[in-house]
Motif scaffolding. Structure first.
Motif, PDB file in Angstrom:
ATOM      1  N   SER A   1      13.146  18.949 -10.079  1.00 21.69           N
ATOM      2  CA  SER A   1      13.669  18.046 -11.101  1.00 21.69           C
ATOM      3  C   SER A   1      13.400  16.591 -10.751  1.00 21.69           C
ATOM      4  O   SER A   1      13.255  15.756 -11.633  1.00 21.69           O
TER       5      SER A   1
ATOM      6  N   GLY B   1      24.230  20.812 -16.102  1.00 21.54           N
ATOM      7  CA  GLY B   1      24.283  20.618 -14.666  1.00 21.54           C
ATOM      8  C   GLY B   1      23.109  19.879 -14.070  1.00 21.54           C
ATOM      9  O   GLY B   1      23.124  19.517 -12.902  1.00 21.54           O
TER      10      GLY B   1
ATOM     11  N   THR C   1      20.698  17.195 -12.727  1.00 20.96           N
ATOM     12  CA  THR C   1      21.155  15.957 -12.120  1.00 20.96           C
ATOM     13  C   THR C   1      20.082  14.873 -12.050  1.00 20.96           C
ATOM     14  O   THR C   1      20.165  13.862 -12.748  1.00 20.96           O
ATOM     15  N   MET C   2      19.077  15.083 -11.219  1.00 17.98           N
ATOM     16  CA  MET C   2      18.208  13.961 -10.847  1.00 17.98           C
ATOM     17  C   MET C   2      17.449  13.366 -12.036  1.00 17.98           C
ATOM     18  O   MET C   2      17.417  12.152 -12.224  1.00 17.98           O
TER      19      MET C   2
ATOM     20  N   LEU D   1      19.697  11.488 -14.366  1.00 15.08           N
ATOM     21  CA  LEU D   1      20.189  10.302 -13.675  1.00 15.08           C
ATOM     22  C   LEU D   1      19.188   9.149 -13.771  1.00 15.08           C
ATOM     23  O   LEU D   1      19.547   7.996 -13.962  1.00 15.08           O
TER      24      LEU D   1
ATOM     25  N   THR E   1      26.932  14.523 -14.201  1.00 14.06           N
ATOM     26  CA  THR E   1      26.270  14.678 -12.910  1.00 14.06           C
ATOM     27  C   THR E   1      25.907  13.316 -12.310  1.00 14.06           C
ATOM     28  O   THR E   1      25.955  13.123 -11.101  1.00 14.06           O
TER      29      THR E   1
ATOM     30  N   THR F   1      26.773  11.586  -8.554  1.00 15.36           N
ATOM     31  CA  THR F   1      25.675  11.207  -7.668  1.00 15.36           C
ATOM     32  C   THR F   1      25.735   9.720  -7.314  1.00 15.36           C
ATOM     33  O   THR F   1      25.532   9.335  -6.167  1.00 15.36           O
TER      34      THR F   1
ATOM     35  N   PRO G   1      25.717  24.074 -11.008  1.00 13.19           N
ATOM     36  CA  PRO G   1      24.824  22.916 -10.913  1.00 13.19           C
ATOM     37  C   PRO G   1      24.626  22.473  -9.461  1.00 13.19           C
ATOM     38  O   PRO G   1      25.536  22.572  -8.638  1.00 13.19           O
TER      39      PRO G   1
ATOM     40  N   ILE H   1      24.429  19.558  -8.163  1.00  5.97           N
ATOM     41  CA  ILE H   1      25.274  18.466  -7.679  1.00  5.97           C
ATOM     42  C   ILE H   1      26.647  18.998  -7.275  1.00  5.97           C
ATOM     43  O   ILE H   1      27.303  18.458  -6.382  1.00  5.97           O
TER      44      ILE H   1
ATOM     45  N   ILE I   1      22.058  14.674  -1.118  1.00 10.55           N
ATOM     46  CA  ILE I   1      22.423  13.262  -1.109  1.00 10.55           C
ATOM     47  C   ILE I   1      23.649  12.994  -0.239  1.00 10.55           C
ATOM     48  O   ILE I   1      23.706  12.015   0.498  1.00 10.55           O
ATOM     49  N   PHE I   2      24.644  13.909  -0.293  1.00 13.98           N
ATOM     50  CA  PHE I   2      25.871  13.678   0.467  1.00 13.98           C
ATOM     51  C   PHE I   2      25.976  14.564   1.698  1.00 13.98           C
ATOM     52  O   PHE I   2      27.016  14.632   2.324  1.00 13.98           O
TER      53      PHE I   2
END
Lengths: 255, 306, 321
Positions: free
Chosen positions: B113, B227, B229-230, B233, B254, B258, C151, C153, C249-250
């Motif tokens: 993604s 869901g 995300t990237m 975003l 999402t 992030t 998802p 995330i 990321i986290f």
């Protein structure tokens, strides 16, 4: 039957191939109107291919080729002017395994007429009733026309498929071993139905069951390795087969 | 003896997945509890629009709305295109071309993604800003349309919805194609033998018989869209506002996680509100999975296939 | 019978009774096919043709983005795709290569696979070989379907809350790898289960008939027969997690070098997707180009894994059919 077009379906020197393999070889025969013609033969002899050539269902198969002529009411069905969709309307087909569409009983029967331009429910409902009555199914399903068709028993499903084929009023009906997947009682019902239907339809039925062919048909054809060995009145073939291969088949020595 | 031990040993990995789901549920709930118990929080945060960590206001309605709009756009684009392509692949395409097309579709599904996002950010966003928006806003045929109003820098729900649609397409196509191909060919033959054309057969018989599978594909891609995300975003603009037109930016669920979880780490309420968003996402994805399964079961039943 | 049909019968006779009619060539065959497709005589046929064209156009629209993306990355990113990019670490102002990210991605996949693959393969073996169809099996299947839908995330947030903070592992290779392992599990479990299901019962029965136990049969016969299918599933899962950004990321931290420790800040690890994101979020123009070179590298790696997986699965299906 005064014109030259005595027969609705006439086959002249039909040969077919799947790729390099010849399946039918020089078949010529005339199917009598308002009669049942049984096409017999051991499995792999080309019976089903023959039947599916008559309504051009083999066209879909990539490497299928044919030579010769099949006339429906005097018109070459493989000719340049032929309309394959209209042809298939005129030639109904019932398959070996019952294959009702996964929708309601009513919608199964409505499907054909709708394709051919009948849109109005006031016209469609009588067609549904008439077709189901002709297929001797009406009394069993009239209270549950909106039930899913696959919930019916095997024999009922097959009669529904017959009703579906009759819904577009075809003069000719092709049947590919229509009872071979059914229990004996359902099979009996459908055999009786076939005898009943021949009053109004020209029926061509493929079967590998000799006794059934003798019970039901007026005319019989014996196919062996793609060749038409014998084609005559059923009674004549049953009593005195002209070819020894036919005799071997009907006495059960080959099959 | 060996068999009994084997069975017992294997029981642990078999339930690893179930244990993981319970762990995820527990921890997200545990992390989200503070905001649900706080005076300015509570369950009503899902309908409160104002998100302002400086004032300790944590309404998440804006993000839910943003996700909803982007998902809706994506589904509206991906579903018709995807089903159309699946019908072509399964019903009309010559076998040799079919193999290569299916391979491209599989490869599209494999593209990460972040790569989709990068492409959308570098190519699609400037295109919307420099070509698409001026074109639709100057063309008298489209200029009046309320959904094309406003100035834009390209970062918009349109960009988000479109890249989402592109990402969903391989799933929709592959699952629908499989569903169409599993329809028995005897249905097709029966329809053709009644004098139907190939497209009539495809649309009226094959697609309708495959509806449970196609429906499941749509619901599953709904879950993926919410869901994702990237990519979203990077192209939706991440602006705390209600998107009124297709060219407005939005902030989706999402993205807020992030972008802010890293900063929110030491602020209990802020962090908790972000986990509340994650919890809502989790609940949504679980319900989509359940609905998809239920849909298949329902479809099979009404069609008498079980 | 008309004289006309007599004439055709003569020719047909010869061809049919002698050698089969010669095959027509592929070009001519395609032309004939095209001609038959374009021949329109009625309104219904016209509608048929029109809809077919529409479906074909739809398919073209669907695959168009694939080519747009590949072309864009190839045109802009290819120039930056030098050997140096792969072999050097990032220097001052993020010039230099992405060796940290490549090594990091490999390490993360190793950790994720090391934990996720055995767990899910064994789980699949349990439900398809040891548990009767019923509640246990449907629970496990349902759980893996739910997991597959969560998802990425959310996995990231969970990995952060549970592994990084609650278990106090801290960010780094272990936390990032474990989070990816969780994401791998449903794919591997489901494909392994499918591969095991396709092993014919007769094969197992043959082994039992020789007196083998269930355990021996499972490991020596069933898994061996299902092996290519399992490998396909594993590769697909690896291809998927290789490109995941959000879960890392986290959890994984980031680093300009390779990790030197298992835990602690020295275990912070870079990855290709994270690096792309970092570069593209940076205003410096040369990093925008470098993001595309990195994306091209990632794309090639992911697609290579995917092609190999599909190749194996196709070969297997052909063998089984």
């Amino acid at each position: 039957m005064m014109t030259a077009r005595t027969h609705q379906i006439e086959v002249y020197d039909l040969s077919t191939w799947f790729g390099p393999k010849a399946v039918l070889k020089n078949i010529t025969c005339h199917f009598s109107d308002n009669a049942v013609t049984a096409i017999m033969g051991p499995s792999g002899c080309g019976k089903s291919t023959f039947l599916r050539t008559i309504n051009r269902l083999n066209d879909m198969i990539g490497n299928f080729r044919m030579k010769g002529k099949i006339l429906l009411e005097g018109e070459d069905i493989y000719g340049p002017q032929a309309n394959v969709y209209e042809l298939r309307r005129k030639i109904g087909m019932v398959f070996q395994r019952p294959n009702p569409f996964p929708m309601s009983i009513r919608d199964n029967v409505k499907y054909g007429p709708r394709l051919h331009g009948v849109k109005d429910d006031n016209e469609l409902d009588p067609i549904v009733e008439k077709s189901l009555k002709r297929a001797a199914l009406w009394d069993e399903v009239k209270d549950g026309l909106d039930e899913p068709a696959p919930n019916l028993s095997g024999g009922q499903q097959q009669r529904l498929c017959i009703a579906r084929a009759l819904s577009v009023d075809p003069p000719v009906l092709l049947m590919d071993e229509p009872v071979s997947s059914l229990d004996p009682i359902s099979a009996q019902k459908i055999e009786n139905l076939i005898v009943e239907l021949k009053k109004d339809y020209t029926i061509i039925m493929v079967t590998h069951n000799v006794q059934q062919a003798f019970r039901v048909s007026d005319q019989a054809a014996f196919l062996y390795l793609g060749e038409l060995i014998e084609f005559d009145k059923t009674r004549r073939i049953a009593e005195a087969p002209a070819d020894e291969r036919t005799e071997a088949f009907i006495t059960g020595r080959i099959g | 003896m060996q068999d009994a031990v084997g069975k017992f040993v294997l029981l642990v990995p078999a339930f690893a997945g179930s244990a993981l789901i319970i762990l995820i549920l527990t921890f997200l709930w545990y992390e989200a509890t503070p905001i649900f118990l706080a005076p300015q929080g509570g369950p009503s945060i899902v309908i409160q629009p104002i998100w302002d960590p400086n004032r300790d206001l944590y309404g998440i309605a804006l993000f839910i709305l943003g996700s909803f709009i982007c998902t809706f756009l994506a589904i509206a684009m991906a579903v018709p295109l995807g089903i159309g392509a699946a019908v072509f692949l399964s019903e009309f395409c010559p076998p040799r071309i079919r193999t290569s097309l299916r391979m491209i579709v599989e490869m599209m599904a494999a593209i990460p993604s972040i790569v989709y996002g990068l492409w959308a950010y570098i190519v699609m966003v400037p295109w919307i800003k420099n070509s698409f928006a001026p074109a639709v806003q100057s063309n008298p045929l489209t200029a009046w349309m309320p959904w094309f109003q406003g100035s834009t820098n390209g970062l918009s729900v349109l960009a988000g919805g479109t890249i989402l649609a592109i990402m969903l397409l391989p799933t929709v196509v592959a699952v629908s194609d499989d569903a169409l191909r599993s329809v028995p060919s005897s249905y097709r033959e029966a329809s053709l033998a009644l004098g139907a054309t190939k497209t009539e057969t495809a649309v009226k018989i094959v697609v309708s018989a495959a509806i449970p599978g196609i429906g499941a594909a749509i619901v599953l891609s709904l879950g993926r869209a919410v869901g994702e995300t990237m990519a979203v975003l990077m192209v939706t603009g991440n602006s705390l506002q209600i998107p009124f037109t297709l060219l407005d930016p939005a902030y989706v669920m999402t993205s807020i996680i992030t972008n802010q979880l890293g900063y929110a780490f030491v602020f209990p309420l802020w962090r908790s509100a972000l986990f509340a968003v994650a919890f809502v996402l989790l609940m949504m994805s679980v319900s989509f999975t359940v609905i998809a399964k239920w849909f298949v079961k329902w479809g099979m039943k009404t069609r008498g296939l079980v | 019978m008309s004289s006309d049909s007599c004439a055709t019968s003569g020719t047909a006779n010869e061809t049919a009774s002698s050698a089969p009619e010669p095959e027509i060539g592929p070009t001519r065959r395609s032309l004939l096919w095209l001609k038959s497709q374009l021949l329109v005589k009625t309104r219904r046929e016209a509608k048929d043709l029109l809809l077919k064209i529409l479906f074909a156009i739809t398919t073209l629209i669907v695959i168009l983005p694939f080519f747009l993306i590949v072309i864009q990355l190839a045109v802009t990113g290819l120039s930056g795709l030098t050997l140096d990019l792969f072999t050097t670490f990032p220097g001052a102002s993020l010039t230099g290569g992405i060796r940290n990210a490549i090594v990091g991605t490999i390490l993360l996949v190793l950790v994720a696979g090391g934990v996720g693959i055995p767990l899910s393969v064994l789980g699949a073996v349990y439900i398809s070989e040891y548990s009767p169809p019923g509640r246990i099996r449907s629970t496990v299947e349902f759980a893996s379907d739910v997991l597959a839908g969560i998802p990425s995330i959310v996995f990231g947030a969970f990995g952060f809350a549970f592994i990084v903070v609650f278990l106090n592992v801290g960010m780094g290779l272990v936390s990032g790898g474990l989070t990816l392992a969780f994401m791998m599990m449903p794919t591997v479990l489901r494909t392994t289960q499918e591969a095991l299901r396709q092993v014919p019962v007769s094969l197992r029965e043959a082994s039992f008939a020789l007196g083998a136990t269930k355990w021996t049969t499972t490991w020596r016969v069933t898994i061996r027969a299902a092996f290519p299918g399992i490998v396909t599933g594993v590769l697909l899962a690896i291809g998927r997690v290789m490109g995941e950004t959000a879960p890392l990321i986290f959890t994984s931290g980031n680093s300009l070098t390779t990790p030197t420790s298992i835990l602690g800040p020295a275990s912070w690890v870079a990855s290709l997707p994270f690096t792309i994101w970092a570069y593209v979020s940076d205003p410096r123009p040369y990093l925008q180009v470098k993001a595309q070179s990195t994306a091209l590298a990632l794309l090639v790696m992911v697609l290579a894994v995917d092609v190999v997986a599909n190749y194996i699965s196709r070969k297997v299906t052909r063998r089984l059919v």
